[in-house]
Design a protein around this motif. Structure first.
Motif, mmCIF file in Angstrom:
data_model
loop_
_atom_site.group_PDB
_atom_site.id
_atom_site.type_symbol
_atom_site.label_atom_id
_atom_site.label_comp_id
_atom_site.label_asym_id
_atom_site.label_seq_id
_atom_site.Cartn_x
_atom_site.Cartn_y
_atom_site.Cartn_z
ATOM 1 N N GLU A 31 0.813 -1.213 0.000
ATOM 2 C CA GLU A 31 0.000 0.000 0.000
ATOM 3 C C GLU A 31 0.845 1.262 0.000
ATOM 4 N N GLN A 86 0.955 4.209 -2.814
ATOM 5 C CA GLN A 86 0.570 5.582 -2.510
ATOM 6 C C GLN A 86 1.691 6.561 -2.766
ATOM 7 N N LYS A 138 -9.604 1.193 -2.091
ATOM 8 C CA LYS A 138 -9.415 2.597 -2.489
ATOM 9 C C LYS A 138 -10.592 3.060 -3.325
#
Lengths: 216, 631
Positions: B187, B191, B225
């Motif tokens: 993750e 990001q 998301k």
């Protein structure tokens, strides 16, 4: 094999009694029918039922109407009456009283074959239809029918309450009525085994939600 | 420390012994060459001199406990030091290992222990790295370790060790830690847009065949998301386009466009987008509308970019189940753009249609294409009309819309002026002469006018809707008029008149005023035109209201969609039941889910089934309420 079948047939007939003649049946009819001899109507019905030791509200009356395949509530038309009594092998009032007692006992004991009860259950709906083209029965009629036919069954009380309290559903059509019997027999009191994607009409989805929210 | 050093130094000591021994044996052998060759070599029971030499060395030196231990420790230590970063003598180690190989004990004596130690070393190192360093560095480090170990093999280990060694390293570094690597790193790397590091992660995990774990975790990320993004209606489409762009880039640059991952991307998008049922499709259509119509945004985008954006929009569209919702809103907005001349480029519009056609087939776009045909036809008709009737009472341009193609419009009651009515009559007569048998209905709510207005401070040209025009024209005869009189004169229903007046009373440019200034309209309100109006602009646009979508319109569109869906469900049920005759409830539901091109809840389908039961298209089986029969 032919001999066996014949023996069986004879045995059956013996148990039920002989087929009555038209006159025998008409005799009974004449005692109670109206002036025009067309039917036993609401005015005469009370006496008729009284003589049979029947309360007009009890399910036995409905069962009797069903056996006679009566088309209109409160009326026994001559042809219905004659045909029905013949099928029941009723040749006099005593025999009729006997049959009525049998029906009463069967209803009270609950030992009626599933298929028959389902037929009678569905019949009850059409029996209560008063107007041509009427598709639904109103709340009061439904409540009365539930009291009569589903007495003591798991959902009877709460379903009646649901009908009264709910704004969207306060009448039922015959399809919903039919499924009510299945629902009564199959679905647990806490509705844990109800599948909203199943075949039950939407009214039951609403009812199940009602049960779930009211037990919270 | 001392004993360690001793062990390492011991290597050179024993090597020296070995070298001496070998030369001595070779010497011996050359002395007894004849004997060796003719007698010992062919024999199966007697060892030859070289072998005896090997055996003796092994027995009496290497396999002596203390020597054995020291030698092994030394070797392992030296390798460990190199792993820790020290430089060692490759030559020495290589010679030792060659010696062990000659002695025939390379695998049993050295290799097994070496692999064990390797595993232990890396196990410890992994733990430390995973807890102390950020994932980017960890992955980098792991990648380097593999390079180093391969070099190690080339430098001094035997080639046969390669596969075993790499496997051990893979198992210890990666296989045991895959989940932790993914959970900790995926993750944050995404990001922070760390494409290279994601690529590292991918290649490492690929080594141990655990890509499905990575694929699943990536899918979860996309879904989570995505679910977040679809909660925000205002920015939904923009965010989704960005999200997809990013995921696609990761797929191509970091995940080698692996087909499994491509599939995961598709599936994940489909799953979360359809969680909001119809909203995404509706918002996508509206986003497209804002892109397509005239405005500031248009000038900054060049043609190539537009096509790329359209393609991206199509890709999102592909994931959505409620394509009929998109079509309904898109059609409504397209109609407005065409009629009110709000489109920025007819080519872009046609480009979008062609893309939709490729995506969904001709049937989906046939009506939309029909709308364009009508526009072209209308141009032709206007040319003929102008030649037939060169000078009309009012200069009028007519769009003739074929009702099947366009959204359904209901004619709105209004009292047009005599001149307007006459113009419409003339056109209708003209049109029906060429197209006998057709029926024309004027949709005044869509009409627009260009008004010449004379103000004391300067004449203006007003771009207004037809209904706004009717209001303005009343002031030709009087300066003020009551609401009640206005209603009477214009013939507009209250709702319509109020809406029109609101647009004129509360817009940026106000040409009329109302007394009292309240929000509501009473019959006694007095409306007057502003004699003192002045503005730098010659041309003033007032008819934006025609473009805006009212809540009523929105509702109507939604209702149409759902009604249409109901028809489709009914038709599908009847079709299925007709061919199968008898069908259990659950099976019917499954068939419907397959057939229907839009998402549908079981409860909605049930309601349609109930209607069809009522209408006696189908019935329940007498014995079993869960089975339906076709009537």
């Amino acid at each position: 094999i032919k001999m066996e079948a014949k023996k069986r047939k004879n045995r059956q007939i013996k148990n039920k009694g002989p087929i009555p003649t038209e006159e025998q049946v008409l005799q009974i009819f004449e005692i109670y029918c109206n002036e025009t001899h067309e039917y036993i109507g609401p005015e005469q019905m009370l006496q008729f039922l009284d003589d049979l030791n029947l309360d007009p509200e009890e399910p036995t009356v409905l069962a009797l109407a069903w056996k006679l395949n009566a088309s209109e509530m409160g009326y026994f038309y001559q042809d219905e009456f004659v045909e029905g009594m013949k099928k029941l092998r009723v040749n006099d009032m005593d025999k009729l009283k006997e049959i009525v007692e049998q029906i009463k006992a069967a209803l009270e004991s609950g030992k009626i074959p599933k298929k028959q009860f389902a037929e009678m259950f569905e019949y009850a709906f059409t029996y209560c239809i008063e107007n041509e083209g009427q598709r639904v029965l109103d709340q009061d009629t439904i409540v009365a029918l539930i009291d009569m036919l589903l007495k003591g069954k798991p959902h009877s009380d709460s379903f009646k309450k649901f009908l009264i309290e709910n704004n969207e559903y306060n009448s039922m059509n015959i399809d919903q009525w039919r499924c009510l019997l299945d629902f009564s027999n199959e679905i647990a009191l806490n509705v844990s085994n109800y599948d909203p994607c199943g075949f039950y009409p939407s009214i039951f989805d609403e009812y199940v939600e009602y049960v779930q929210t009211s037990t919270l | 420390e001392e004993s360690m050093l001793e062990d390492i130094d011991f290597l050179s000591v024993i090597l020296q012994y070995w070298k001496d021994h070998c030369s001595q044996i070779l010497c011996l052998r050359s002395i007894f060459l004849c004997l060796d060759r003719k007698y010992a070599v062919p024999s199966t029971t007697i060892l030859n001199i070289w072998d005896i030499g090997i055996y003796l060395f092994k027995e009496n030196i290497v396999e002596v406990n203390i020597i054995s231990r020291k030698l092994l420790n030394g070797l392992l230590l030296v390798i460990e030091n190199e792993r820790k970063g020290e430089t060692i003598s490759h030559h020495e180690v290589k010679e030792c290992l060659n010696m062990l190989f000659e002695l025939g004990i390379y695998e049993t004596y050295f290799e097994t222990k070496f692999l064990d130690e390797t595993a232990k070393f890396y196990a410890v190192e992994c733990q430390r790295y995973l807890t102390e360093y950020p994932m980017e560095d960890v992955l980098d480090h792991f990648k380097n370790r593999f390079v180093q170990e391969n070099r190690r093999i080339d430098s001094y280990l035997k080639p046969t060790t390669r596969d075993l060694l790499i496997k051990v390293v893979e198992d210890v570094i990666i296989r045991n830690n895959v989940e932790e690597i993914i959970n900790k790193g995926l993750e944050s790397l995404i990001q922070n847009l760390k494409m290279k590091d994601l690529q590292n992660m991918y290649s490492l995990i690929k080594r141990v065949d655990a890509l499905d774990l990575l694929s699943n975790a990536w899918g979860m990320y996309i879904k989570n998301k995505g679910l977040q993004l679809i909660q925000e209606e205002k920015s939904m489409i923009k965010d989704l386009l960005y999200h997809r762009d990013l995921m696609n880039e990761i797929l191509e640059s970091s995940f080698e466009s692996n087909p499994d991952f491509t599939y995961t991307l598709k599936k994940s998008f489909e799953t979360f987008i359809n969680m909001k049922l119809n909203k995404p499709a509706e918002l996508l259509a509206k986003y497209l509308d804002s892109m397509m119509r005239t405005g500031k945004t248009q000038r900054s985008i060049n043609h190539n970019d537009i096509e790329i954006t359209l393609d991206k929009i199509i890709m999102l569209f592909r994931y959505m189940g409620s394509k009929d919702v998109f079509e309904a809103f898109y059609k409504k907005d397209l109609a407005k753009r065409l009629i009110l001349n709000k489109y920025s480029s007819i080519d872009t519009e046609k480009l979008m249609i062609s893309k939709l056609k490729i995506e969904c087939g001709a049937q989906y776009t046939s009506k939309l294409e029909g709308m364009f045909k009508d526009m072209d036809m209308s141009e032709e008709i206007m040319v003929k009309y102008k030649t037939a009737i060169p000078k009309g009472i009012i200069d009028m341009k007519v769009f003739v819309l074929t009702s099947g193609y366009w959204p359904a419009y209901t004619p709105v009651q209004a009292n047009l002026t005599d001149d307007m009515n006459r113009c419409q009559e003339i056109f209708t007569d003209f049109y029906l002469k060429s197209y006998n048998g057709r029926h024309l209905v004027w949709q005044n709510s869509l009409g627009q006018c260009l008004l010449r207005a004379e103000f004391p401070k300067g004449n203006k040209e007003l771009s207004v809707s037809l209904f706004q025009t009717l209001v303005f024209l009343l002031f030709n005869d009087q300066d003020t008029i009551s609401y009640a009189e206005m209603r009477e004169a214009t013939g507009l229903a209250e709702k319509e008149l109020n809406y029109t007046l609101k647009s004129l009373l509360t817009g940026r440019v106000r040409l009329i005023t109302k007394v009292p200034k309240s929000k509501d309209f009473l019959p006694t309100d007095i409306i007057s035109w502003r004699k003192d109006f002045g503005s730098k602009q010659k041309r003033i646009k007032l008819n934006q209201i025609q473009y805006m979508e009212t809540k009523v319109e929105q509702k109507k569109t939604e209702q149409n969609i759902f009604r249409h869906r109901q028809y489709q469900v009914d038709a599908a049920i009847v079709r299925i039941m007709k061919s199968r005759k008898v069908m259990p409830h659950n099976e019917l539901l499954l068939e419907l889910y397959e057939h229907l091109r839009f998402p549908c809840k079981a409860s909605d389908i049930k309601k349609r089934i109930e209607r069809l039961l009522e209408q006696r298209y189908i019935e329940r089986d007498a014995e079993n309420n869960s089975i339906y029969k076709y009537l």
